[in-house]
Design an enzyme around this catalytic site. Structure first.
Site, PDB file in Angstrom:
ATOM      1  CG  ASN A  64      -1.879   1.001   1.143  1.00 45.22           C
ATOM      2  OD1 ASN A  64      -2.002   2.085   1.366  1.00 45.22           O
ATOM      3  ND2 ASN A  64      -3.288   0.389   0.814  1.00 45.22           N
ATOM      4  CE1 TYR A  67       5.587   2.864   0.548  1.00 40.23           C
ATOM      5  CE2 TYR A  67       7.499   2.869   1.727  1.00 40.23           C
ATOM      6  CZ  TYR A  67       7.071   3.234   0.454  1.00 40.23           C
ATOM      7  OH  TYR A  67       7.472   3.855  -0.585  1.00 40.23           O
ATOM      8  CD  GLU A  74       5.297 -14.609   5.334  1.00 42.01           C
ATOM      9  OE1 GLU A  74       4.746 -14.025   4.687  1.00 42.01           O
ATOM     10  OE2 GLU A  74       6.349 -14.768   5.799  1.00 42.01           O
ATOM     11  CB  CYS A 111       8.563 -10.087   9.111  1.00 41.48           C
ATOM     12  SG  CYS A 111       6.697  -9.806   9.179  1.00 41.48           S
TER      13      CYS A 111
HETATM   14  N1  THU Z   1       7.150  -9.884   2.950  1.00 44.44           N
HETATM   15  C1  THU Z   1       6.201 -10.816   3.041  1.00 44.44           C
HETATM   16  O1  THU Z   1       5.077 -10.992   2.458  1.00 44.44           O
HETATM   17  N2  THU Z   1       6.647 -11.813   4.011  1.00 44.44           N
HETATM   18  C2  THU Z   1       7.727 -11.783   4.838  1.00 44.44           C
HETATM   19  O2  THU Z   1       7.787 -12.608   5.857  1.00 44.44           O
HETATM   20  C3  THU Z   1       8.741 -10.722   4.598  1.00 44.44           C
HETATM   21  C4  THU Z   1       8.154  -9.534   3.859  1.00 44.44           C
HETATM   22  C5  THU Z   1       6.861  -8.702   1.916  1.00 44.44           C
HETATM   23  C6  THU Z   1       6.357  -7.430   2.709  1.00 44.44           C
HETATM   24  C7  THU Z   1       6.643  -6.579   1.900  1.00 44.44           C
HETATM   25  O3  THU Z   1       5.542  -6.557   0.688  1.00 44.44           O
HETATM   26  C8  THU Z   1       7.834  -7.102   0.958  1.00 44.44           C
HETATM   27  O4  THU Z   1       8.008  -8.438   1.240  1.00 44.44           O
HETATM   28  C9  THU Z   1       9.181  -6.446   1.146  1.00 44.44           C
HETATM   29  O5  THU Z   1       9.118  -6.272   2.638  1.00 44.44           O
END
Ligand code: THU
Length: 160
Positions: A64, A67, A74, A111
């Site tokens: 978005n 951010y 996930e 993350c």
């Molecule tokens: N992202 C995920 O979809 N999963 C994660 O576990 C780490 C990061 C995405 C979030 C963002 O859209 C992009 O990766 C860069 O951080």
């Protein structure tokens, strides 16, 4: 004072060493990177999870312009599963990342917020939720989401 080691384990393997069910889930997670909406990072993440009755739920990261309003792949899959199939445990979750048109060689690392949601999901249903992190050169399989987040904060912590 005492040092306490927190242990967790994972299996490092190749695609061929996965079971047919694990490969199928990884294939869908890879496919799902095509549904990523990631114009800001260009980092496409796909997720696929299997419920206890075999149903597959899909997810991808949704970014978005504001951010923090976006969400990781996930969590889109885990929240969709919780919203539509609240009574069915999640037994397995696969994740794949694609950066600049190439699947990452090494698995992307979920993350902290996603790890918290994964462990809540596992805790909620009482069993283990397997997590498969796909990379072109190696794949990591965690038997339990807890292995990604030792000393997790769960509902019992709220009771003091
Ligand atoms: N992202 C995920 O979809 N999963 C994660 O576990 C780490 C990061 C995405 C979030 C963002 O859209 C992009 O990766 C860069 O951080």
């Amino acid at each position: 004072m005492k040092t306490i080691e927190l242990k967790s384990k994972m299996l490092k393997c190749s695609y061929d060493e996965l079971t047919a069910d694990q490969r199928a889930l990884v294939d869908i997670a890879k496919e799902q990177t095509n549904n990523s909406y990631s114009p800001y990072s260009n980092f496409r993440v796909g997720a696929a999870l299997r419920l206890s009755d075999g149903t597959i739920v899909r997810g991808s990261n949704q970014e978005n312009a504001a951010y923090p309003s976006g969400l990781c792949a996930e969590r889109t899959a885990l929240f969709a599963a919780g919203a539509v199939y609240p009574d069915l445990p999640v037994v397995s979750l696969a994740i794949a990342c694609n950066a600049n048109g190439q699947f990452t060689k090494v698995p992307g690392s979920p993350c902290g917020a996603c790890r918290q949601v994964m462990t809540e999901t596992e805790h909620r249903y009482g069993g283990k939720m397997e997590v498969i992190l796909y990379g072109e050169d190696e794949i990591y399989v965690f038997e339990s989401a807890k292995d990604l987040l030792p000393l997790i904060f769960v509902s019992e912590n709220l009771e003091g």
